[in-house]
Design a protein around this motif. Sequence first.
Motif, PDB file in Angstrom:
ATOM      1  N   TRP A  44       0.821  -1.214   0.000  1.00 31.79           N
ATOM      2  CA  TRP A  44       0.000   0.000   0.000  1.00 31.79           C
ATOM      3  C   TRP A  44       0.859   1.269   0.000  1.00 31.79           C
ATOM      4  O   TRP A  44       0.348   2.367  -0.220  1.00 31.79           O
ATOM      5  CB  TRP A  44      -0.907   0.003   1.243  1.00 31.79           C
ATOM      6  CG  TRP A  44      -0.131  -0.212   2.510  1.00 31.79           C
ATOM      7  CD1 TRP A  44       0.101  -1.405   3.125  1.00 31.79           C
ATOM      8  CD2 TRP A  44       0.563   0.778   3.276  1.00 31.79           C
ATOM      9  NE1 TRP A  44       0.899  -1.217   4.237  1.00 31.79           N
ATOM     10  CE2 TRP A  44       1.202   0.125   4.345  1.00 31.79           C
ATOM     11  CE3 TRP A  44       0.718   2.163   3.156  1.00 31.79           C
ATOM     12  CZ2 TRP A  44       1.967   0.784   5.295  1.00 31.79           C
ATOM     13  CZ3 TRP A  44       1.485   2.817   4.101  1.00 31.79           C
ATOM     14  CH2 TRP A  44       2.102   2.137   5.160  1.00 31.79           C
ATOM     15  N   ASP A  75       2.823  -7.932   4.731  1.00 33.59           N
ATOM     16  CA  ASP A  75       1.659  -8.248   3.904  1.00 33.59           C
ATOM     17  C   ASP A  75       1.384  -9.753   3.898  1.00 33.59           C
ATOM     18  O   ASP A  75       2.308 -10.563   3.910  1.00 33.59           O
ATOM     19  CB  ASP A  75       1.881  -7.800   2.458  1.00 33.59           C
ATOM     20  CG  ASP A  75       1.856  -6.285   2.290  1.00 33.59           C
ATOM     21  OD1 ASP A  75       1.514  -5.580   3.250  1.00 33.59           O
ATOM     22  OD2 ASP A  75       2.184  -5.819   1.180  1.00 33.59           O
ATOM     23  N   ALA A  79      -1.419 -10.662  -0.721  1.00 39.84           N
ATOM     24  CA  ALA A  79      -1.151  -9.224  -0.892  1.00 39.84           C
ATOM     25  C   ALA A  79       0.274  -9.009  -1.404  1.00 39.84           C
ATOM     26  O   ALA A  79       0.517  -8.141  -2.247  1.00 39.84           O
ATOM     27  CB  ALA A  79      -1.372  -8.479   0.424  1.00 39.84           C
ATOM     28  N   TRP A 129      -4.157  -5.567   4.757  1.00 40.22           N
ATOM     29  CA  TRP A 129      -2.959  -6.018   4.033  1.00 40.22           C
ATOM     30  C   TRP A 129      -2.230  -7.130   4.780  1.00 40.22           C
ATOM     31  O   TRP A 129      -1.756  -8.086   4.179  1.00 40.22           O
ATOM     32  CB  TRP A 129      -2.007  -4.845   3.789  1.00 40.22           C
ATOM     33  CG  TRP A 129      -2.418  -4.018   2.608  1.00 40.22           C
ATOM     34  CD1 TRP A 129      -3.312  -2.981   2.613  1.00 40.22           C
ATOM     35  CD2 TRP A 129      -1.971  -4.155   1.261  1.00 40.22           C
ATOM     36  NE1 TRP A 129      -3.443  -2.468   1.337  1.00 40.22           N
ATOM     37  CE2 TRP A 129      -2.625  -3.164   0.497  1.00 40.22           C
ATOM     38  CE3 TRP A 129      -1.075  -5.014   0.626  1.00 40.22           C
ATOM     39  CZ2 TRP A 129      -2.410  -3.019  -0.875  1.00 40.22           C
ATOM     40  CZ3 TRP A 129      -0.861  -4.855  -0.737  1.00 40.22           C
ATOM     41  CH2 TRP A 129      -1.529  -3.876  -1.476  1.00 40.22           C
TER      42      TRP A 129
END
Length: 174
Positions: A44, A75, A79, A129
């Motif tokens: 992210w 993560d 992800a 995440w």
Amino acid sequence: EDGLGLAVGSVIPPFEVQDFRGAPVSSTAINGANTLVVFYRGGWCPFCNFQIRELSQSHDKFKALGVSLVAISVDRPDAAAVTGNAYDVPFPVLSDPDLKAHEAFNVVLQLDAAGVARLAKYGHDIEKWSGKDHHKMAVPAVFLVRDGKVAWAHVARDYKTRPSTEQLLTAVKQ
């Protein structure tokens, strides 16, 4: 920085992380002759993604010097796979939601409630995440590991402070 990160000369403690399929990857796979271990905050994070893209584009230069690269974040495996696929990353993007590698390298950042709220304000749901509610992530760091020991390290609390690819290539050559 502030006692963060393993010092140069330190032996890497054993740990286990996961690849993007969720299969275990042990620290012995990372402790080879020359491995650049990159800890990033998560898929992210735009600064992290820029760094990973830059390293991906320079992968051949590292390979020519006999250096493998590996990226690790908190993560979840799926992800981490998104990050790997988004930038055609030619090196392993590993998942460490249980912080085993993060703890081994001493690069755990604990977010307080304000930090979590600040990230959420920007649309970053770190629990989604990582799949965890520990509110921990990596302090951005890069370690050059040679034969199971730290040969070079860069750790910075400021997530915007990261060594450039050229700086990393110079460190590898020394």
